[in-house]
Write an enzyme that holds these catalytic residues in place. Structure first.
Site, PDB file in Angstrom:
ATOM      1  NE  ARG A   1      28.691  81.035  37.919  1.00 58.07           N
ATOM      2  CZ  ARG A   1      28.470  80.827  36.622  1.00 58.07           C
ATOM      3  NH1 ARG A   1      27.925  79.711  36.196  1.00 58.07           N
ATOM      4  NH2 ARG A   1      28.796  81.739  35.744  1.00 58.07           N
TER       5      ARG A   1
ATOM      6  NE  ARG B   1      28.842  86.383  33.492  1.00 55.00           N
ATOM      7  CZ  ARG B   1      28.235  85.235  33.764  1.00 55.00           C
ATOM      8  NH1 ARG B   1      27.389  85.153  34.766  1.00 55.00           N
ATOM      9  NH2 ARG B   1      28.478  84.173  33.040  1.00 55.00           N
TER      10      ARG B   1
ATOM     11  CE  LYS C   1      26.709  81.136  26.713  1.00 55.55           C
ATOM     12  NZ  LYS C   1      27.202  80.754  28.032  1.00 55.55           N
TER      13      LYS C   1
ATOM     14  NE  ARG D   1      23.164  81.063  36.022  1.00 56.83           N
ATOM     15  CZ  ARG D   1      23.812  80.978  34.867  1.00 56.83           C
ATOM     16  NH1 ARG D   1      23.236  80.475  33.799  1.00 56.83           N
ATOM     17  NH2 ARG D   1      25.029  81.440  34.772  1.00 56.83           N
TER      18      ARG D   1
ATOM     19  NE  ARG E   1      31.881  84.404  28.080  1.00 58.68           N
ATOM     20  CZ  ARG E   1      31.367  83.320  28.628  1.00 58.68           C
ATOM     21  NH1 ARG E   1      31.682  82.130  28.202  1.00 58.68           N
ATOM     22  NH2 ARG E   1      30.495  83.432  29.606  1.00 58.68           N
TER      23      ARG E   1
HETATM   24  P1  AMP Z   1      30.059  80.881  31.829  1.00 54.30           P
HETATM   25  O1  AMP Z   1      29.906  79.773  32.816  1.00 54.30           O
HETATM   26  O2  AMP Z   1      30.161  80.384  30.405  1.00 54.30           O
HETATM   27  O3  AMP Z   1      28.994  81.931  31.979  1.00 54.30           O
HETATM   28  O4  AMP Z   1      31.477  81.591  32.129  1.00 54.30           O
HETATM   29  C1  AMP Z   1      31.771  82.160  33.380  1.00 54.30           C
HETATM   30  C2  AMP Z   1      32.994  83.055  33.282  1.00 54.30           C
HETATM   31  O5  AMP Z   1      34.135  82.293  32.833  1.00 54.30           O
HETATM   32  C3  AMP Z   1      32.905  84.209  32.307  1.00 54.30           C
HETATM   33  O6  AMP Z   1      32.224  85.335  32.837  1.00 54.30           O
HETATM   34  C4  AMP Z   1      34.388  84.492  32.049  1.00 54.30           C
HETATM   35  O7  AMP Z   1      34.961  85.154  33.166  1.00 54.30           O
HETATM   36  C5  AMP Z   1      34.993  83.089  32.020  1.00 54.30           C
HETATM   37  N1  AMP Z   1      34.981  82.511  30.650  1.00 54.30           N
HETATM   38  C6  AMP Z   1      34.226  81.454  30.220  1.00 54.30           C
HETATM   39  N2  AMP Z   1      34.463  81.181  28.919  1.00 54.30           N
HETATM   40  C7  AMP Z   1      35.406  82.087  28.511  1.00 54.30           C
HETATM   41  C8  AMP Z   1      36.051  82.336  27.269  1.00 54.30           C
HETATM   42  N3  AMP Z   1      35.763  81.618  26.166  1.00 54.30           N
HETATM   43  N4  AMP Z   1      36.958  83.353  27.230  1.00 54.30           N
HETATM   44  C9  AMP Z   1      37.250  84.082  28.314  1.00 54.30           C
HETATM   45  N5  AMP Z   1      36.656  83.923  29.513  1.00 54.30           N
HETATM   46  C10 AMP Z   1      35.744  82.926  29.628  1.00 54.30           C
END
Ligand code: AMP
Length: 209
Positions: free
Chosen positions: A156, A167, A13, A123, A84
């Site tokens: 990461r 996750r 995404k 990744r 989310r």
């Molecule tokens: P992502 O890069 O979108 O996979 O996000 C990485 C991490 O950031 C997630 O596993 C959460 O710990 C935090 N995170 C990102 N977006 C949100 C959100 N909308 N609400 C809460 N935590 C978030």
């Protein structure tokens, strides 16, 4: 254009949101990137969220909204990583209603869990500019070096296998219900996220215009 891109972590995404933002001349708002930037910059917010993020847990709603509210108010965006939870989806609805700026579409990038687990374990991320690579599917031109900015690529903490499984579980329990929320509003566009990233972007654009 105001778009939300939904999908499991590792569904691609981020790449789709970036491509769509470029195509529609809108701002790519990635909550994950904004939060990681807080950690890199050693801010107070960064210190308070590092442990949660390393474990793949969600950061408190008010922290996330605090980082994106002004960008949303600008009115042209592709939102990636938010909402989310159903509560976040409702918060976004309320904000958009108060700004009189409704969402145009919510795009759901659908990828089976098995494909996701394989993708995420290879990744590689550039901490400096946020670019994503993959050891097998999308390797950088030089090993461990970012093609965009020359930064050193890392895996990461939250892309490590046990965290990926955490996750995915969290995604199915908490994030997936948002798909029904947007379907009920007639905003959902579902696309397959398996295949070439650029082809998937083209499919989304064709369906949107
Ligand atoms: P992502 O890069 O979108 O996979 O996000 C990485 C991490 O950031 C997630 O596993 C959460 O710990 C935090 N995170 C990102 N977006 C949100 C959100 N909308 N609400 C809460 N935590 C978030």
């Amino acid at each position: 254009m105001r778009l939300v891109v939904l999908g499991a972590p590792g569904a691609g995404k981020g790449t789709q949101a970036r491509n769509l933002a470029k195509h529609f001349n809108s701002t790519h708002i990635s909550t994950g990137e904004l939060l990681r930037q807080e950690i890199l910059n050693n801010t107070g917010i960064g210190a308070s969220i590092k442990e949660l993020m390393d474990k793949g847990r969600l950061v408190p709603d008010d922290v996330v909204m605090g980082l994106i509210r002004d960008k949303l108010a600008e009115g042209r965006y592709v939102l990636d990583g938010y909402p989310r939870t159903l509560l976040q989806a409702k918060t976004l609805d309320e904000l958009n209603a108060s700004l009189n700026m409704p969402l145009d579409r919510a795009i759901y990038v659908n990828v089976p869990d098995g494909v996701i687990a394989e993708r995420m374990s290879g990744r590689l991320t550039c901490p400096a500019c946020g670019a994503l690579f993959h050891a097998v599917y999308y390797p950088p031109k030089q090993p461990h070096i970012c093609d965009n900015c020359g930064g050193k690529l890392i895996q990461r903490d939250d892309d490590k296998t046990h965290t990926v499984l955490n996750r995915l579980k969290l995604y199915h329990e908490i994030t997936e219900p948002i798909i029904g929320h947007y379907k009920a509003q007639g905003l959902l566009l579902e696309v397959s996220g398996v295949g070439e990233m650029d082809e998937i972007t083209d499919n989304i654009i064709k369906a949107l215009v």
